[in-house]
Design a protein around this motif. Structure first.
Motif, PDB file in Angstrom:
ATOM      1  N   PHE A   1      70.792   3.239 -40.853  1.00  0.00           N
ATOM      2  CA  PHE A   1      72.073   3.201 -41.550  1.00  0.00           C
ATOM      3  C   PHE A   1      73.200   2.779 -40.607  1.00  0.00           C
ATOM      4  CE2 PHE A   1      76.046   5.598 -42.127  1.00  0.00           C
ATOM      5  CZ  PHE A   1      76.542   4.902 -43.224  1.00  0.00           C
ATOM      6  N   GLU A   2      73.247   3.346 -39.404  1.00  0.00           N
ATOM      7  CA  GLU A   2      74.334   3.031 -38.464  1.00  0.00           C
ATOM      8  C   GLU A   2      74.329   1.554 -38.097  1.00  0.00           C
ATOM      9  OE1 GLU A   2      76.501   2.404 -34.828  1.00  0.00           O
ATOM     10  OE2 GLU A   2      74.307   2.243 -35.015  1.00  0.00           O
ATOM     11  N   SER A   3      73.144   0.991 -37.862  1.00  0.00           N
ATOM     12  CA  SER A   3      73.050  -0.423 -37.517  1.00  0.00           C
ATOM     13  C   SER A   3      73.473  -1.302 -38.688  1.00  0.00           C
ATOM     14  CB  SER A   3      71.622  -0.764 -37.092  1.00  0.00           C
ATOM     15  OG  SER A   3      71.507  -2.138 -36.764  1.00  0.00           O
ATOM     16  N   ALA A   4      72.990  -0.971 -39.885  1.00  0.00           N
ATOM     17  CA  ALA A   4      73.365  -1.744 -41.075  1.00  0.00           C
ATOM     18  C   ALA A   4      74.856  -1.642 -41.350  1.00  0.00           C
ATOM     19  CB  ALA A   4      72.571  -1.249 -42.279  1.00  0.00           C
ATOM     20  N   ALA A   5      75.460  -0.473 -41.061  1.00  0.00           N
ATOM     21  CA  ALA A   5      76.892  -0.290 -41.281  1.00  0.00           C
ATOM     22  C   ALA A   5      77.708  -1.130 -40.312  1.00  0.00           C
ATOM     23  CB  ALA A   5      77.250   1.183 -41.145  1.00  0.00           C
ATOM     24  N   ARG A   6      77.241  -1.260 -39.072  1.00  0.00           N
ATOM     25  CA  ARG A   6      77.957  -2.102 -38.105  1.00  0.00           C
ATOM     26  C   ARG A   6      77.877  -3.574 -38.475  1.00  0.00           C
ATOM     27  NH1 ARG A   6      75.510  -2.392 -33.806  1.00  0.00           N
ATOM     28  NH2 ARG A   6      73.956  -0.709 -33.861  1.00  0.00           N
ATOM     29  N   HIS A   7      76.708  -4.000 -38.886  1.00  0.00           N
ATOM     30  CA  HIS A   7      76.504  -5.419 -39.218  1.00  0.00           C
ATOM     31  C   HIS A   7      76.881  -5.743 -40.659  1.00  0.00           C
ATOM     32  CE1 HIS A   7      74.493  -6.303 -35.439  1.00  0.00           C
ATOM     33  NE2 HIS A   7      73.696  -5.247 -35.617  1.00  0.00           N
ATOM     34  N   LEU A   8      76.872  -4.713 -41.514  1.00  0.00           N
ATOM     35  CA  LEU A   8      77.038  -4.913 -42.959  1.00  0.00           C
ATOM     36  C   LEU A   8      76.052  -5.957 -43.474  1.00  0.00           C
ATOM     37  CD1 LEU A   8      80.928  -4.721 -43.387  1.00  0.00           C
ATOM     38  CD2 LEU A   8      79.205  -2.975 -43.954  1.00  0.00           C
ATOM     39  N   HIS A   9      74.834  -5.842 -42.935  1.00  0.00           N
ATOM     40  CA  HIS A   9      73.789  -6.805 -43.298  1.00  0.00           C
ATOM     41  C   HIS A   9      72.438  -6.208 -42.917  1.00  0.00           C
ATOM     42  CE1 HIS A   9      71.488 -10.543 -43.495  1.00  0.00           C
ATOM     43  NE2 HIS A   9      72.517 -11.059 -44.166  1.00  0.00           N
ATOM     44  N   LEU A  10      71.515  -6.123 -43.862  1.00  0.00           N
ATOM     45  CA  LEU A  10      70.203  -5.538 -43.585  1.00  0.00           C
ATOM     46  C   LEU A  10      69.382  -6.392 -42.641  1.00  0.00           C
ATOM     47  CD1 LEU A  10      69.182  -4.251 -47.145  1.00  0.00           C
ATOM     48  CD2 LEU A  10      70.061  -2.918 -45.218  1.00  0.00           C
ATOM     49  N   GLY A  11      69.474  -7.703 -42.798  1.00  0.00           N
ATOM     50  CA  GLY A  11      68.681  -8.585 -41.954  1.00  0.00           C
ATOM     51  C   GLY A  11      69.058  -8.471 -40.487  1.00  0.00           C
ATOM     52  N   ARG A  12      70.357  -8.465 -40.185  1.00  0.00           N
ATOM     53  CA  ARG A  12      70.788  -8.362 -38.790  1.00  0.00           C
ATOM     54  C   ARG A  12      70.448  -6.983 -38.214  1.00  0.00           C
ATOM     55  NH1 ARG A  12      74.927 -11.963 -40.654  1.00  0.00           N
ATOM     56  NH2 ARG A  12      76.307 -10.275 -41.315  1.00  0.00           N
ATOM     57  N   ALA A  13      70.517  -5.956 -39.048  1.00  0.00           N
ATOM     58  CA  ALA A  13      70.112  -4.626 -38.593  1.00  0.00           C
ATOM     59  C   ALA A  13      68.626  -4.603 -38.258  1.00  0.00           C
ATOM     60  CB  ALA A  13      70.439  -3.587 -39.666  1.00  0.00           C
ATOM     61  N   ALA A  14      67.825  -5.283 -39.058  1.00  0.00           N
ATOM     62  CA  ALA A  14      66.379  -5.338 -38.809  1.00  0.00           C
ATOM     63  C   ALA A  14      66.071  -6.013 -37.485  1.00  0.00           C
ATOM     64  CB  ALA A  14      65.692  -6.067 -39.968  1.00  0.00           C
ATOM     65  N   VAL A  15      66.794  -7.099 -37.191  1.00  0.00           N
ATOM     66  CA  VAL A  15      66.593  -7.804 -35.921  1.00  0.00           C
ATOM     67  C   VAL A  15      66.946  -6.894 -34.754  1.00  0.00           C
ATOM     68  CG1 VAL A  15      67.418  -9.708 -34.483  1.00  0.00           C
ATOM     69  CG2 VAL A  15      66.945 -10.090 -36.922  1.00  0.00           C
ATOM     70  N   GLU A  16      68.066  -6.173 -34.860  1.00  0.00           N
ATOM     71  CA  GLU A  16      68.496  -5.285 -33.780  1.00  0.00           C
ATOM     72  C   GLU A  16      67.477  -4.184 -33.536  1.00  0.00           C
ATOM     73  OE1 GLU A  16      71.703  -1.813 -33.668  1.00  0.00           O
ATOM     74  OE2 GLU A  16      72.683  -3.770 -33.560  1.00  0.00           O
ATOM     75  N   LEU A  17      66.897  -3.657 -34.609  1.00  0.00           N
ATOM     76  CA  LEU A  17      65.975  -2.531 -34.492  1.00  0.00           C
ATOM     77  C   LEU A  17      64.518  -2.949 -34.345  1.00  0.00           C
ATOM     78  CD1 LEU A  17      67.561  -0.235 -37.235  1.00  0.00           C
ATOM     79  CD2 LEU A  17      67.880  -0.089 -34.757  1.00  0.00           C
ATOM     80  N   CYS A  18      64.279  -4.258 -34.378  1.00  0.00           N
ATOM     81  CA  CYS A  18      62.922  -4.801 -34.211  1.00  0.00           C
ATOM     82  C   CYS A  18      61.966  -4.279 -35.295  1.00  0.00           C
ATOM     83  CB  CYS A  18      62.367  -4.486 -32.827  1.00  0.00           C
ATOM     84  SG  CYS A  18      63.349  -5.172 -31.476  1.00  0.00           S
ATOM     85  N   VAL A  19      62.445  -4.238 -36.520  1.00  0.00           N
ATOM     86  CA  VAL A  19      61.607  -3.854 -37.657  1.00  0.00           C
ATOM     87  C   VAL A  19      61.860  -4.862 -38.777  1.00  0.00           C
ATOM     88  CG1 VAL A  19      61.622  -1.398 -37.073  1.00  0.00           C
ATOM     89  CG2 VAL A  19      63.402  -2.311 -38.584  1.00  0.00           C
ATOM     90  N   THR A  20      61.184  -4.693 -39.891  1.00  0.00           N
ATOM     91  CA  THR A  20      61.403  -5.604 -41.011  1.00  0.00           C
ATOM     92  C   THR A  20      62.623  -5.170 -41.807  1.00  0.00           C
ATOM     93  OG1 THR A  20      60.036  -4.322 -42.541  1.00  0.00           O
ATOM     94  CG2 THR A  20      58.917  -5.981 -41.173  1.00  0.00           C
ATOM     95  N   GLN A  21      63.161  -6.113 -42.582  1.00  0.00           N
ATOM     96  CA  GLN A  21      64.299  -5.802 -43.439  1.00  0.00           C
ATOM     97  C   GLN A  21      63.903  -4.764 -44.486  1.00  0.00           C
ATOM     98  OE1 GLN A  21      66.643  -9.148 -44.756  1.00  0.00           O
ATOM     99  NE2 GLN A  21      67.170  -8.142 -46.684  1.00  0.00           N
ATOM    100  N   ALA A  22      62.679  -4.844 -44.964  1.00  0.00           N
ATOM    101  CA  ALA A  22      62.200  -3.883 -45.950  1.00  0.00           C
ATOM    102  C   ALA A  22      62.172  -2.475 -45.369  1.00  0.00           C
ATOM    103  CB  ALA A  22      60.812  -4.287 -46.439  1.00  0.00           C
ATOM    104  N   ALA A  23      61.828  -2.368 -44.067  1.00  0.00           N
ATOM    105  CA  ALA A  23      61.782  -1.058 -43.428  1.00  0.00           C
ATOM    106  C   ALA A  23      63.180  -0.453 -43.314  1.00  0.00           C
ATOM    107  CB  ALA A  23      61.144  -1.169 -42.046  1.00  0.00           C
ATOM    108  N   VAL A  24      64.156  -1.289 -42.983  1.00  0.00           N
ATOM    109  CA  VAL A  24      65.539  -0.810 -42.902  1.00  0.00           C
ATOM    110  C   VAL A  24      65.997  -0.323 -44.263  1.00  0.00           C
ATOM    111  CG1 VAL A  24      67.935  -1.472 -42.461  1.00  0.00           C
ATOM    112  CG2 VAL A  24      66.118  -2.281 -40.942  1.00  0.00           C
ATOM    113  N   SER A  25      65.725  -1.143 -45.316  1.00  0.00           N
ATOM    114  CA  SER A  25      66.126  -0.777 -46.671  1.00  0.00           C
ATOM    115  C   SER A  25      65.467   0.533 -47.102  1.00  0.00           C
ATOM    116  CB  SER A  25      65.752  -1.902 -47.640  1.00  0.00           C
ATOM    117  OG  SER A  25      66.115  -1.568 -48.957  1.00  0.00           O
ATOM    118  N   HIS A  26      64.198   0.713 -46.742  1.00  0.00           N
ATOM    119  CA  HIS A  26      63.467   1.927 -47.100  1.00  0.00           C
ATOM    120  C   HIS A  26      64.079   3.155 -46.421  1.00  0.00           C
ATOM    121  CE1 HIS A  26      60.110   4.527 -48.107  1.00  0.00           C
ATOM    122  NE2 HIS A  26      60.023   4.863 -46.831  1.00  0.00           N
ATOM    123  N   GLN A  27      64.437   3.024 -45.118  1.00  0.00           N
ATOM    124  CA  GLN A  27      65.023   4.149 -44.393  1.00  0.00           C
ATOM    125  C   GLN A  27      66.373   4.544 -44.986  1.00  0.00           C
ATOM    126  OE1 GLN A  27      63.780   6.036 -42.205  1.00  0.00           O
ATOM    127  NE2 GLN A  27      62.085   4.947 -41.213  1.00  0.00           N
TER     128      GLN A  27
END
Length: 292
Positions: free
Chosen positions: A14-40
């Motif tokens: 959530f914190e990464s997605a909130a900084r980027h306001l984008h699931l894809g960029r958060a996924a890249v930062e966290l080295c996971v898939t966009q689906a994984a970020v959305s699921h969390q």
């Protein structure tokens, strides 16, 4: 206080997605898939019972609840990162913020810092130079080295050494001066402590000439002006030993005036950390050794 049992990965997502306001960029930062970020994030929203984002065509928009949570998490993650960064070479490193009057920093402390670093490799020393005007609390300093009488409100001061002052100048000007009264024909460089020259002339039992030279708040700058032949500077010889030894500055007389001493200070209301204790111990021992 009870702590909610919320998975750390969900908070990070959530914190990464909130900084980027984008699931894809958060996924890249966290080295996971966009689906994984959305699921969390979805799991976090279910646990909290609120929506943290509104999905829009170009990304994400924080809800009021999400906006309230972001700064708390960002601050917490930043503090964790800062602390973890201190574990280098398998040892915990402390950061020590010290304000230092510029003359002392250049003329005494910096030539000796390698010794301190060799003795205390786990202390990350941060030096902030000033012109003797310092606010320990306001500037976030742990300690400060100051020049004066040791009397600063709400401050504990440990004496380091006195710094008597005497006129110094370039070799060219030195050849023109044989007695204190000859200084009346020279430009007398002044600091913001306006009475220093008056004290010296009183000690020399000589009438002081009118003071018309530019005033400067840095003894290092005044010394450089003297080296360049602009005038005569009243300086603490102990902090300009290198220039005197090299011959770029010449001492004119044995007469000195004691305008103050150097002190290591800290707020009385704050206890000493291990890094502060080690720095104080080294500084006091080193200053006494060089005074002998």
């Amino acid at each position: 206080m009870d702590r909610p049992q919320i998975p750390l990965n969900a908070l990070r997502a959530f914190e990464s997605a909130a900084r980027h306001l984008h699931l894809g960029r958060a996924a890249v930062e966290l080295c996971v898939t966009q689906a994984a970020v959305s699921h969390q994030i979805k799991g976090l929203e279910e646990r909290l019972g609120v929506s943290l984002f509104r999905r829009v065509p170009r990304g994400l928009v924080l809800t009021d609840e999400g906006a309230a949570l972001v700064p708390v998490l960002t601050s917490a993650f930043d503090k964790m990162a800062e602390t973890l960064d201190r574990f280098m070479d398998g040892r915990f490193h402390e950061t020590l913020h010290v304000g230092v009057v510029g003359t002392f920093a250049v003329g005494w402390l910096m030539p000796r810092l390698a010794e301190f670093e060799a003795l205390h490799p786990t202390i990350d020393l941060r030096i902030y130079t000033n012109n003797n005007r310092v606010d320990l609390a306001g500037e976030g300093l742990d300690m400060a080295i100051r020049f004066g009488d040791g009397n600063w409100q709400a401050t504990e001061a440990v004496p380091l050494f006195a710094a008597p002052m005497t006129p110094l100048c370039s070799p060219g000007i030195a050849r023109e001066i044989t007695m204190p009264s000859d200084l009346a024909q020279q430009v007398l460089l002044r600091s913001y402590r306006a009475d220093e020259w008056l004290q010296w002339f009183s000690a020399a039992e000589t009438e002081p000439p009118p003071m018309r030279a530019p005033m400067c708040d840095s003894s290092v700058a005044i010394a450089q002006m003297a080296v360049n032949g602009y005038g005569v500077a009243l300086l603490p010889t102990r902090l300009f030993e290198r220039e005197i030894a090299e011959g770029s500055l010449c001492r004119l007389f044995d007469i000195e005036v004691a305008a103050g001493s150097y002190w290591l200070t800290r707020l009385s209301s704050r206890g000493e950390s291990p890094a502060m204790i080690n720095f104080r111990t080294w500084l006091v021992e080193c200053s006494r050794a060089t005074s002998a």
